[in-house]
Design a protein around this motif. Structure first.
Motif, PDB file in Angstrom:
ATOM      1  N   ALA A 113       0.812  10.930 -25.503  1.00 40.23           N
ATOM      2  CA  ALA A 113      -0.347  11.134 -26.378  1.00 40.23           C
ATOM      3  C   ALA A 113      -1.132  12.374 -25.963  1.00 40.23           C
ATOM      4  N   ILE A 114      -1.323  12.541 -24.667  1.00 45.15           N
ATOM      5  CA  ILE A 114      -2.052  13.710 -24.164  1.00 45.15           C
ATOM      6  C   ILE A 114      -1.301  14.991 -24.522  1.00 45.15           C
ATOM      7  N   ASP A 115       0.025  14.959 -24.370  1.00 45.27           N
ATOM      8  CA  ASP A 115       0.835  16.132 -24.717  1.00 45.27           C
ATOM      9  C   ASP A 115       0.743  16.447 -26.201  1.00 45.27           C
ATOM     10  N   THR A 116       0.668  15.413 -27.032  1.00 43.64           N
ATOM     11  CA  THR A 116       0.682  15.587 -28.487  1.00 43.64           C
ATOM     12  C   THR A 116      -0.668  15.995 -29.042  1.00 43.64           C
ATOM     13  N   ARG A 117      -1.739  15.321 -28.583  1.00 42.52           N
ATOM     14  CA  ARG A 117      -3.050  15.581 -29.207  1.00 42.52           C
ATOM     15  C   ARG A 117      -4.167  15.857 -28.202  1.00 42.52           C
ATOM     16  N   GLY A 118      -3.798  16.002 -26.950  1.00 40.91           N
ATOM     17  CA  GLY A 118      -4.770  16.428 -25.950  1.00 40.91           C
ATOM     18  C   GLY A 118      -5.603  15.324 -25.339  1.00 40.91           C
ATOM     19  N   GLU A 119      -5.405  14.087 -25.801  1.00 37.65           N
ATOM     20  CA  GLU A 119      -6.157  12.956 -25.263  1.00 37.65           C
ATOM     21  C   GLU A 119      -5.418  11.665 -25.585  1.00 37.65           C
TER      22      GLU A 119
END
Length: 233
Positions: A33-39
């Motif tokens: 999730a962090i890789d995809t949308r930063g958080e």
């Protein structure tokens, strides 16, 4: 019944092995999730079952400063109360590597959840949903979240056409009044887990999988979406 393709049962010999494996899977989902949308946004359950999981998860290496943690449901008690789910999350999960995570509790300082529902909804509306990860538990009565048999707002909470994000809940088996995310909100999670331990819970799960089961957890099992079940005796 939910097809085997949508339910994945991961069985382990003991609670520590389960906690380690589930912690690793959750951490992978949060990193994605962090890789995809930063958080990333995760909702966890209370009770005694997730204690080992919280301890294991607190040591996972990821950018916890980009993770927001909240609860699937909460007893209407302050975090000074030993029955508070927030108290357990703060003591066991928001430690070590995970100390940098942001925590959004569901309890506010009002006498009842009905009195505090406006403030809780404001907090929830500020979360960047849908959830990336939701970790559900299950009680021996088949409840999950605060979806208790006999709950005064159980029908509303399980109605997937209901757009309310959170609801108060009172039930004979619940002890204190509760606040809970609705089924509709929980089912929108990118990754949905059910974490249970004990042969008795496996029996309840088998009962809930039967056609026509009225156990609250059956509403999750019947939903047309993948569910990762982690279980040990």
């Amino acid at each position: 019944m939910v097809s085997a393709a949508q339910q994945q049962l991961h069985a382990f010999d003991d609670g520590q092995a389960l906690a380690n494996a589930l912690s690793s899977s959750i951490a992978d989902a949060l990193r994605a999730a962090i890789d995809t949308r930063g958080e990333a946004l995760i909702a966890v359950s209370g009770g005694s079952t997730p204690k080992r999981l919280f301890e294991a998860l607190s040591h996972e290496l990821l950018d916890w400063s980009r993770v927001t943690v909240t609860l699937v449901d909460e007893r209407w008690v302050p975090d000074s109360d030993e029955r508070s789910n927030a108290r357990m999350v703060e003591a066991l999960l928001l430690q070590h590597q995970a100390a940098d995570a942001e925590f959004v509790p569901l309890y506010v300082e009002t006498a009842t959840p009905e009195a505090g529902i406006g403030e809780v909804r404001a907090r929830v509306n500020a979360l960047k949903q849908p959830f990336d990860v939701v970790v559900l538990g299950m009680g021996p009565d088949g409840h999950t979240a605060s979806f208790f048999p006999g709950g005064d707002r159980l029908g509303e909470a399980l109605d997937v056409s209901n757009t309310a994000q959170v609801l108060p809940m009172r039930a004979p088996g619940a002890g204190e009044p509760r606040i809970t995310f609705t089924l509709r909100e929980l089912l929108q999670a990118q990754t949905l887990y059910l974490h249970i331990q004990g042969d008795d819970k496996r029996v309840v799960l088998d009962q809930a999988e039967q056609p026509g089961s009225e156990l609250p957890i059956a509403s999750v099992l019947r939903a047309a979406r993948p569910l990762n079940i982690y279980w040990c005796p």
